[in-house]
Design a protein around this motif. Sequence first.
Motif, PDB file in Angstrom:
ATOM      1  N   ARG B  49      -2.104   8.925   2.846  1.00 15.63           N
ATOM      2  CA  ARG B  49      -3.022   7.795   2.741  1.00 15.63           C
ATOM      3  C   ARG B  49      -2.183   6.527   2.656  1.00 15.63           C
ATOM      4  O   ARG B  49      -1.041   6.570   2.184  1.00 15.63           O
ATOM      5  N   ALA B 143     -19.092   4.653   6.085  1.00 21.56           N
ATOM      6  CA  ALA B 143     -18.050   4.756   7.109  1.00 21.56           C
ATOM      7  C   ALA B 143     -18.414   3.907   8.325  1.00 21.56           C
ATOM      8  O   ALA B 143     -17.570   3.201   8.877  1.00 21.56           O
ATOM      9  N   ARG B 147     -16.450   0.494   9.837  1.00 27.29           N
ATOM     10  CA  ARG B 147     -16.046   0.278  11.224  1.00 27.29           C
ATOM     11  C   ARG B 147     -16.669  -1.003  11.770  1.00 27.29           C
ATOM     12  O   ARG B 147     -16.041  -1.729  12.533  1.00 27.29           O
ATOM     13  N   ILE B 199      -7.506  -4.114   7.149  1.00 27.18           N
ATOM     14  CA  ILE B 199      -6.319  -3.430   7.675  1.00 27.18           C
ATOM     15  C   ILE B 199      -5.639  -2.599   6.580  1.00 27.18           C
ATOM     16  O   ILE B 199      -5.237  -1.460   6.807  1.00 27.18           O
ATOM     17  N   SER B 203      -9.945   4.120   5.202  1.00 23.49           N
ATOM     18  CA  SER B 203     -11.320   4.637   5.109  1.00 23.49           C
ATOM     19  C   SER B 203     -11.358   6.111   4.697  1.00 23.49           C
ATOM     20  O   SER B 203     -12.391   6.617   4.278  1.00 23.49           O
ATOM     21  N   ARG B 204     -10.225   6.803   4.793  1.00 25.56           N
ATOM     22  CA  ARG B 204     -10.215   8.222   4.408  1.00 25.56           C
ATOM     23  C   ARG B 204     -10.391   8.402   2.912  1.00 25.56           C
ATOM     24  O   ARG B 204     -10.814   9.453   2.446  1.00 25.56           O
ATOM     25  N   TRP B 207     -13.783   9.478   1.648  1.00 27.05           N
ATOM     26  CA  TRP B 207     -14.154  10.894   1.739  1.00 27.05           C
ATOM     27  C   TRP B 207     -13.373  11.750   0.751  1.00 27.05           C
ATOM     28  O   TRP B 207     -13.687  12.923   0.565  1.00 27.05           O
TER      29      TRP B 207
END
Lengths: 214, 209
Positions: B49, B143, B147, B199, B203-204, B207
């Motif tokens: 990450r 999510a 985006r 930036i 986004s991981r 989850w």
Amino acid sequence: MIPSPAFTACPGCDLLLQKVEVPAGKKTYCPRCQTPLYQQKTNSVTKVLAITICGLLAYTPAIFAPLLTLDTMGMSQSGSIFDAFLNFYHHQYYFVAVMVFLTSIFFPLLKLSLLFSVALQIKLRIYTPTLPYLLRMAHHFDEWSMPEIYLIAILVTIIKISRQASIHYDLGFFCFLFLVLTTIASAAALDSRTFWRDIEKMKSLPLENLSHGQ
Amino acid sequence: MANKSASRDTAMAAGLMRCHDCGKLVRADNAPQDALLACPRCDASIHYRKFDAIPRSWALIITAAILLFPANLLPIMRVDFLGSQKYSTIMDGILYFFHSGEYGIGLIIFIASILVPLFKIIGMTLILLSIRFKWKTWLRHKAVMFRFIQFVGRWSMLDIFIIALMSSLVDFGTFTSTQAGPAATYLTAVVICSMFAAITFDSRLLWDA
């Protein structure tokens, strides 16, 4: 570290996925977060090469030639994209001037040049150690290059001043329009996965390494 | 890894790192969480990450939120007409378009310079809070929102470009001329900060919670 070619991970949520063959023109999405994963594009390298050459040819007149000429009450005034940047600079808005210079003048050129040199090297099978860096830079600076936003700004400006003055479209306007089209087209034609796979292949071939004098 | 059970099917749980730059999946079983590894294909530094993603995004979003006030309250443009000076803020410019009947243009500028920065700041705050408090609902929508934030962020530069063009084209000496105002600097800074916030964010992490 052993690479695993059969799998891929979603860039948006890290879900581990099996790679599948995608027919050209079809797009795959992550089943968990809907991030677009991959779209195969045909002849990506050649197309990107052709489009970036067109873009680079249009670049100089697009930035330096006058965009529009205004006529009002016997006075006339014209300006280019470079003049618009200089104007901020002369009025001591240095921070804004630098940002306008980077996003509308420097990064569009950088992006076209990087994609051009990467596509050319892949096309001619010339591997240099800087090749992966060039493609990485093209990806990183991608969102900082904003010619399409500038085009909308030009259109808004035209509507805004069309009441007060008569407007003539000059060479710069059409060249800039063309520059924006090539920027969008190069993004649409770019297939990063193919580019990276080709770079990896070229990197691993010892014969290719000999060609630049090792 | 602590959260192996929560997300068993991720690349991280399988000991694989996805390179941010070229997308290559690299096996890094024995590497510690904060080891400095390089992608064998493109030489970018790779990690499970992004480092310090959450504090960095918080810092940049809070900065953007603070800068939003001067950007909207100070004048962004000065119009000189026959010796009289008129300052206008972003909202004045939009109202001018609405009054003169150009609703389309007014709406475009309203969306680009007011709605987009607000949406980005509120949206990123919501995403960061939902990671902080482990809200596991609406993950897919968040999510999609992230985006969307990544996509629209650049469009706030529109107003700056319009002023750049106006001030270089509408310059008829003492008769009439247009110049930028101090808010231009702040609006540019808002755009830069909020773009970097997206930036630096990963986004991981949404989850992983």
